[in-house]
Design an enzyme around this catalytic site. Structure first.
Site, PDB file in Angstrom:
ATOM      1  N   ARG A  31      84.187 -11.378 -15.083  1.00  0.00           N
ATOM      2  CA  ARG A  31      83.020 -11.335 -13.732  1.00  0.00           C
ATOM      3  C   ARG A  31      82.287 -12.691 -14.109  1.00  0.00           C
ATOM      4  O   ARG A  31      81.100 -12.659 -13.838  1.00  0.00           O
ATOM      5  CB  ARG A  31      82.361  -9.994 -14.372  1.00  0.00           C
ATOM      6  CG  ARG A  31      82.964  -8.831 -13.869  1.00  0.00           C
ATOM      7  CD  ARG A  31      83.088  -8.411 -12.591  1.00  0.00           C
ATOM      8  NE  ARG A  31      83.463  -7.178 -12.006  1.00  0.00           N
ATOM      9  CZ  ARG A  31      82.682  -6.137 -11.728  1.00  0.00           C
ATOM     10  NH1 ARG A  31      81.530  -6.250 -11.668  1.00  0.00           N
ATOM     11  NH2 ARG A  31      83.193  -4.967 -11.620  1.00  0.00           N
ATOM     12  N   ARG A  44      76.307 -13.397  -0.801  1.00  0.00           N
ATOM     13  CA  ARG A  44      76.426 -11.875  -0.967  1.00  0.00           C
ATOM     14  C   ARG A  44      75.503 -11.253  -0.001  1.00  0.00           C
ATOM     15  O   ARG A  44      75.819 -10.287   1.074  1.00  0.00           O
ATOM     16  CB  ARG A  44      76.261 -11.119  -2.238  1.00  0.00           C
ATOM     17  CG  ARG A  44      76.449  -9.783  -2.215  1.00  0.00           C
ATOM     18  CD  ARG A  44      77.592  -9.166  -2.201  1.00  0.00           C
ATOM     19  NE  ARG A  44      77.750  -7.795  -2.272  1.00  0.00           N
ATOM     20  CZ  ARG A  44      77.228  -6.919  -1.326  1.00  0.00           C
ATOM     21  NH1 ARG A  44      77.112  -7.548  -0.010  1.00  0.00           N
ATOM     22  NH2 ARG A  44      77.422  -5.637  -1.304  1.00  0.00           N
ATOM     23  N   ASP A  81      89.012  -7.350  -5.972  1.00  0.00           N
ATOM     24  CA  ASP A  81      88.476  -6.240  -6.815  1.00  0.00           C
ATOM     25  C   ASP A  81      89.640  -5.333  -6.899  1.00  0.00           C
ATOM     26  O   ASP A  81      90.487  -5.528  -6.029  1.00  0.00           O
ATOM     27  CB  ASP A  81      87.340  -5.565  -5.829  1.00  0.00           C
ATOM     28  CG  ASP A  81      86.527  -4.629  -6.812  1.00  0.00           C
ATOM     29  OD1 ASP A  81      86.015  -4.989  -7.840  1.00  0.00           O
ATOM     30  OD2 ASP A  81      86.987  -3.233  -6.911  1.00  0.00           O
ATOM     31  N   TYR A 158      89.586   6.181  -9.822  1.00  0.00           N
ATOM     32  CA  TYR A 158      88.728   6.259  -8.545  1.00  0.00           C
ATOM     33  C   TYR A 158      89.190   6.711  -7.420  1.00  0.00           C
ATOM     34  O   TYR A 158      88.196   7.249  -6.686  1.00  0.00           O
ATOM     35  CB  TYR A 158      88.521   4.473  -8.480  1.00  0.00           C
ATOM     36  CG  TYR A 158      87.777   3.779  -9.567  1.00  0.00           C
ATOM     37  CD1 TYR A 158      86.168   3.840  -9.344  1.00  0.00           C
ATOM     38  CD2 TYR A 158      88.367   2.923 -10.584  1.00  0.00           C
ATOM     39  CE1 TYR A 158      85.378   3.177 -10.494  1.00  0.00           C
ATOM     40  CE2 TYR A 158      87.334   2.179 -11.476  1.00  0.00           C
ATOM     41  CZ  TYR A 158      86.213   2.436 -11.376  1.00  0.00           C
ATOM     42  OH  TYR A 158      85.506   1.818 -12.389  1.00  0.00           O
TER      43      TYR A 158
END
Ligand code: CP3
Length: 355
Positions: A31, A44, A81, A158
């Site tokens: 990260r 972002r 991701d 997930y």
């Protein structure tokens, strides 16, 4: 880009292929692109959502390179991701400020699995390949480019929970009560991951990392079935196409279940969470495996003497083994960037003691 020179030509790739140790370990940080950097937050805030950022090569290239300019690590990791695979399979993925990812509808039956769209995932993911191509052409030649995917178990968690969770009970119950049904989801993800990693390498990735963030949730037989076997299959199929491209695994939280993980999966390197000691990993994971890790991300938030002492401890404890310096998990948003710069400097200027 200019800056201090890394140890040698593509030092991480050389280390993973030949297990040769240099005067200091090569490094990168999980990260290393993200919200702790003001220049990331600026980009972002200009896009409506996180997925738009992942699927916009212009922006994803910029964000991938931001930590390279600041810290000159030995590798860049492509900005993307692990949940792009569910998104490509047709499960709607969104990221909500403060509460993490949401995936809709949840996948909890054979019918749900059959509704996933395995055809055309590579088209959907093509912006990631474009990002890799462009990053490779902009990176210094001695900086390696890392591609990645989530391991099937972690991505399945997930997909079944519909987001982050504390107990992951829906997934664990389904895997335990109807393993053949749940196994079909793991199969879909295994196939998708093989295709995805193959294309990442064709687009310029020189190393790939497989993140099994939630592998520590399972008892040993289930760990073998849902974490070890799928990763072993991915590595075998990947290596059939790309025998010289190193693979790093990350069986986070797996503790003693990691004994033999390197040998059983065929990976070249293992990323260690902060609980694992260097000599234990060297003794137990498999012959010749490269160790990556494993500074606790909270120590990077703390900085100061705590960071100096902990970085020094890890550098010394991993020194006898082939080692890539990294964190034991991702950089968190509250991390001061100057602490990251300081850590990079500690590693870069460290010299292996002569023994
Ligand atoms: O610099 C890099 O490391 C490259 C990009 C990268 C991201 N996610 C960007 C990201 C990588 C390698 C990942 C991996 C990832 N994603 C994992 C495995 C590693 C780990 O941390 O355990 C997992 C489990 C995910 C899933 C995920 N993505 C969650 C749970 C969340 C929300 C929580 C959070 O940390 O924000 C994300 C979002 C995400 N992925 C962000 C970034 C920069 C933040 C989103 C934003 O900017 O709004």
């Amino acid at each position: 880009m200019s800056g201090p020179k890394p140890v040698s030509e593509k030092s991480i790739v050389t280390l993973l292929r030949e297990r040769r140790v240099g005067s200091r370990p090569p490094f990168w940080f999980m990260r290393q692109a993200g919200r702790y950097l003001p220049e990331y937050r600026e980009i972002r805030s200009a896009v409506p959502d996180f997925l738009t950022l992942c699927y916009s090569p212009d922006l994803a290239v910029e964000v991938t390179l931001q930590p390279i300019r600041r810290f000159h690590p030995d590798a860049a990791i492509v900005f993307a991701d692990i949940l792009l695979i569910p998104d490509a399979l047709g499960q709607k993925v969104s990221y909500l400020e403060g509460s993490g990812p949401r995936l809709e509808p949840t996948i909890r039956s054979t019918r749900d699995i059959e509704g996933l769209e395995s055809q055309g995932i590579l088209d959907h993911l093509s912006p990631v390949f474009e990002t890799l191509k462009r990053v490779r052409s902009e990176l210094p030649t001695d900086t390696a480019l890392i591609g990645f995917a989530g391991a099937p178990w972690t991505v399945a968690v997930y997909m079944v929970e519909g987001g982050s969770s504390t107990q992951f009970m829906a997934t664990r119950r389904w895997a335990a009560s109807a393993p053949n049904e749940f196994g079909a989801l793991i199969r879909v993800l295994t196939d998708a991951t093989v295709e995805y990693l193959d294309q990442q390498v064709r687009a310029g990735a020189e190393i790939v990392q497989i993140f099994d963030t939630w592998s520590g949730l399972l008892p040993p037989p289930a760990f073998r079935r849902w974490c070890v076997e799928p990763v072993a299959e991915i590595v075998a199929r990947f290596k059939a196409q790309h025998p010289s491209v190193p693979v790093i695994g990350f069986p986070r939280g797996a503790g003693a279940m990691m004994i033999g993980y390197g040998t059983a999966t065929g990976i070249d390197g293992v990323s260690l969470d902060p609980t694992v000691e260097a000599h234990w990993a060297a003794d137990n994971l498999g012959d010749d495996i490269v160790l990556q890790g494993n500074l606790d991300p909270s120590v990077l938030v703390a900085g100061g003497l705590a960071l100096d002492q902990e970085a020094d401890r890890l550098l010394r404890e991993f020194a006898p083994f082939p080692h890539i310096f990294n964190l034991g998990h991702g950089i968190v948003p509250e991390t001061p960037p100057e602490n990251v710069a300081h850590l990079a400097e500690i590693i870069r200027t460290w010299e292996r003691p002569v023994s």
